[in-house]
Design an enzyme around this catalytic site. Structure first.
Site, PDB file in Angstrom:
ATOM      1  N   CYS A 195      40.400  80.123  33.751  1.00  0.00           N
ATOM      2  CA  CYS A 195      40.975  80.863  32.632  1.00  0.00           C
ATOM      3  C   CYS A 195      41.083  82.349  32.920  1.00  0.00           C
ATOM      4  CB  CYS A 195      40.129  80.651  31.365  1.00  0.00           C
ATOM      5  SG  CYS A 195      40.179  78.959  30.740  1.00  0.00           S
ATOM      6  N   ARG A 241      45.872  83.833  27.032  1.00  0.00           N
ATOM      7  CA  ARG A 241      45.548  82.424  27.272  1.00  0.00           C
ATOM      8  C   ARG A 241      44.222  82.040  26.611  1.00  0.00           C
ATOM      9  NH1 ARG A 241      44.696  79.262  33.063  1.00  0.00           N
ATOM     10  NH2 ARG A 241      44.321  77.232  32.153  1.00  0.00           N
TER      11      ARG A 241
END
Length: 304
Positions: A195, A241
């Site tokens: 991530c 994100r």
């Protein structure tokens, strides 16, 4: 009237000679690097934070093909340079060390030196100049040593999780943070390497550089400024994100966040980065237009 140019027969003959010249080299490269590719696809490239490797390889091969005619044109009438042997031997040395000792960065990275050496050896430095970006782009497919990734990734994950926490808290979501662990409502999320890790940053950096290469702006100001801005753009895309993944988990549950929608959050990462790159490029174009606009002519008045 006589037409100056190559006939179709001459063009096909040139292509046939090129194929005969490069076929043994391609065969040798396949013998060396097919086992390497198998190891990458079943090892590093199978991990979430390295999934960009095959994409970078495919784009690099496409760039080599795209620039091939420009390379041949640059090398026309020139001879190869024997200095290419130095690069070839160095590439083979890296490959031998990496393959025998299990050092992936040496084994996979050696192909860049080997290709550069072969181009210089057969076509000269002008040909290498035509292919420099394709070879440079290959760097982004090389898996970095885990020790380097771990050292650089932790501060990045801390910064991304801190930014995501503060943004979500500012808009009223019940969220807290402990290191790189976010707790939103009753759910806890770990900001993982995939991530907000170094490989993700490098992937977005590759995306930005590819954009610069494809659009080919003539302005040095825009190219340099946008290249520098790619780093904060990549960081912002990572924050987007993590926020998207947190919101998906909060509203639809943990299974949604960790399942199919987790992959969608990855699409959000790249789409947001691409949109930001294009937006900043458009803004820089506007700024550059203001800089180049000629000053208004001095007003002339008539005194009564």
């Amino acid at each position: 009237m006589n037409t100056i140019g190559r006939s179709p027969g001459a063009a096909s003959g040139t292509l046939a000679r090129q194929l005969l010249e490069w076929a043994p080299i391609l065969l040798g490269l396949c013998v060396l690097y097919v086992p390497t590719l198998v190891g990458l696809f079943t090892g590093p490239w199978a991990q979430d934070d390295q999934y960009h490797g095959p994409i970078v390889l495919g784009i690099s091969l496409w760039l080599l093909h795209r620039n091939w005619q420009a390379m041949e044109a640059a090398a026309e009438g020139r001879k190869g340079n024997p200095f290419g042997w130095v690069l070839v031997v160095f590439g083979l040395f890296l490959y031998a060390i990496g393959r025998s000792q299990g050092i992936g960065v040496f084994e996979s990275g050696s192909v860049i030196w080997l290709l550069a050496g072969l181009i210089v050896l057969l076509r000269g430095w002008a040909a290498l100049k035509a292919q420099w970006f394709a070879l440079f782009f290959m760097l982004f497919m090389v898996p970095l040593p885990p020790q380097v990734v771990d050292v650089v990734t932790m501060p990045m994950k801390m910064a991304v999780s801190y930014a995501a926490e503060n943004i979500l808290y500012a808009v009223g979501y019940p969220i807290g943070r402990n290191g790189v662990v976010l707790q939103i409502g009753q759910y806890m999320l770990l900001v993982a390497d995939a991530c907000a890790g170094l490989q993700t940053l490098l992937t977005l950096e590759a995306l930005g550089l590819l954009y610069l290469n494809l659009v080919r702006r003539d302005s040095l100001f825009r190219n340099v400024t946008l290249a520098v801005l790619i780093v904060p753009i990549s960081f912002t895309a990572n924050v987007i994100r993590v926020i998207a993944l947190s919101l998906i988990t909060y509203h639809f549950g943990n299974e949604a966040g960790q399942g199919f929608l987790h992959g969608f959050a990855g699409m959000v990462l790249f789409l947001s980065a691409l949109v930001l790159i294009i937006a900043f490029d458009s803004f820089l174009q506007f700024v550059e237009g203001l800089r180049r606009r000629p000053p208004p002519p001095p007003s002339s008045g008539v005194l009564a």
